[in-house]
Write a protein that holds these residues in place. Sequence first.
Motif, PDB file in Angstrom:
ATOM      1  N   MET A   1      35.196  44.548  50.892  1.00 39.38           N
ATOM      2  CA  MET A   1      36.369  45.104  50.227  1.00 39.38           C
ATOM      3  C   MET A   1      37.203  43.941  49.666  1.00 39.38           C
ATOM      4  N   ILE A   2      37.864  44.214  48.573  1.00 40.63           N
ATOM      5  CA  ILE A   2      38.735  43.214  47.953  1.00 40.63           C
ATOM      6  C   ILE A   2      40.110  43.827  47.731  1.00 40.63           C
ATOM      7  N   ARG A   3      41.109  43.144  48.249  1.00 38.03           N
ATOM      8  CA  ARG A   3      42.505  43.516  48.038  1.00 38.03           C
ATOM      9  C   ARG A   3      42.983  42.741  46.817  1.00 38.03           C
ATOM     10  N   HIS A   4      43.400  43.452  45.790  1.00 39.17           N
ATOM     11  CA  HIS A   4      43.878  42.854  44.537  1.00 39.17           C
ATOM     12  C   HIS A   4      45.395  43.012  44.498  1.00 39.17           C
ATOM     13  N   LEU A   5      46.099  41.883  44.510  1.00 37.72           N
ATOM     14  CA  LEU A   5      47.566  41.868  44.518  1.00 37.72           C
ATOM     15  C   LEU A   5      48.071  41.211  43.242  1.00 37.72           C
ATOM     16  N   VAL A   6      49.097  41.797  42.655  1.00 41.79           N
ATOM     17  CA  VAL A   6      49.702  41.236  41.447  1.00 41.79           C
ATOM     18  C   VAL A   6      51.218  41.332  41.583  1.00 41.79           C
ATOM     19  N   LEU A   7      51.894  40.237  41.299  1.00 39.21           N
ATOM     20  CA  LEU A   7      53.359  40.197  41.290  1.00 39.21           C
ATOM     21  C   LEU A   7      53.825  39.853  39.886  1.00 39.21           C
ATOM     22  N   PHE A   8      54.703  40.667  39.338  1.00 42.64           N
ATOM     23  CA  PHE A   8      55.208  40.499  37.978  1.00 42.64           C
ATOM     24  C   PHE A   8      56.652  40.013  38.012  1.00 42.64           C
ATOM     25  N   THR A  89      55.605  37.789  33.106  1.00 42.98           N
ATOM     26  CA  THR A  89      54.509  36.926  33.544  1.00 42.98           C
ATOM     27  C   THR A  89      54.100  37.410  34.921  1.00 42.98           C
ATOM     28  N   TRP A  90      52.898  37.006  35.376  1.00 44.39           N
ATOM     29  CA  TRP A  90      52.464  37.464  36.686  1.00 44.39           C
ATOM     30  C   TRP A  90      51.540  36.470  37.361  1.00 44.39           C
ATOM     31  N   VAL A  91      51.417  36.683  38.670  1.00 42.26           N
ATOM     32  CA  VAL A  91      50.475  35.927  39.490  1.00 42.26           C
ATOM     33  C   VAL A  91      49.615  36.938  40.236  1.00 42.26           C
ATOM     34  N   ILE A  92      48.389  36.514  40.570  1.00 38.98           N
ATOM     35  CA  ILE A  92      47.487  37.419  41.273  1.00 38.98           C
ATOM     36  C   ILE A  92      46.879  36.725  42.476  1.00 38.98           C
ATOM     37  N   ALA A  93      46.378  37.536  43.385  1.00 39.51           N
ATOM     38  CA  ALA A  93      45.552  37.072  44.489  1.00 39.51           C
ATOM     39  C   ALA A  93      44.528  38.165  44.766  1.00 39.51           C
ATOM     40  N   ASP A  94      43.284  37.755  44.925  1.00 34.09           N
ATOM     41  CA  ASP A  94      42.202  38.670  45.274  1.00 34.09           C
ATOM     42  C   ASP A  94      41.642  38.202  46.617  1.00 34.09           C
ATOM     43  N   LEU A  95      41.808  39.042  47.630  1.00 34.87           N
ATOM     44  CA  LEU A  95      41.432  38.678  48.993  1.00 34.87           C
ATOM     45  C   LEU A  95      40.252  39.506  49.455  1.00 34.87           C
ATOM     46  N   GLU A  96      39.242  38.874  50.026  1.00 31.18           N
ATOM     47  CA  GLU A  96      38.168  39.633  50.658  1.00 31.18           C
ATOM     48  C   GLU A  96      38.657  40.073  52.025  1.00 31.18           C
TER      49      GLU A  96
END
Length: 97
Positions: A1-8, A89-96
């Motif tokens: 599973m991958i948790r996809h997080l985005v902060l704008f 603008t945004w930043v992301i993180a994709d966590l397994e």
Amino acid sequence: MIRHLVLFKLNEGVTKDDPRALAGAKAFEELGALIPELREWECGWNITDRDIAHDFAINSLVEDREALASYLGHPAHQAAAGQWRAFATWVIADLEV
């Protein structure tokens, strides 16, 4: 599973009641029902008012890297993200997980 997080972070001079921001938030809110690869979908405006805080967030879960790629390339996602490019603008993180 991958948790996809985005902060704008809204650009200077843009507020969350700006019509562009409201339309962008609505576009993201609708993605959960439109993209089958999304196992979980949450998004919304940040309720804290601190200098280091971002303004809007997405928290989603997909099955694997293939599902993440499908989500990212989905036309509805591309259209929603395209709206945000004009005012944030945004930043992301994709966590397994």
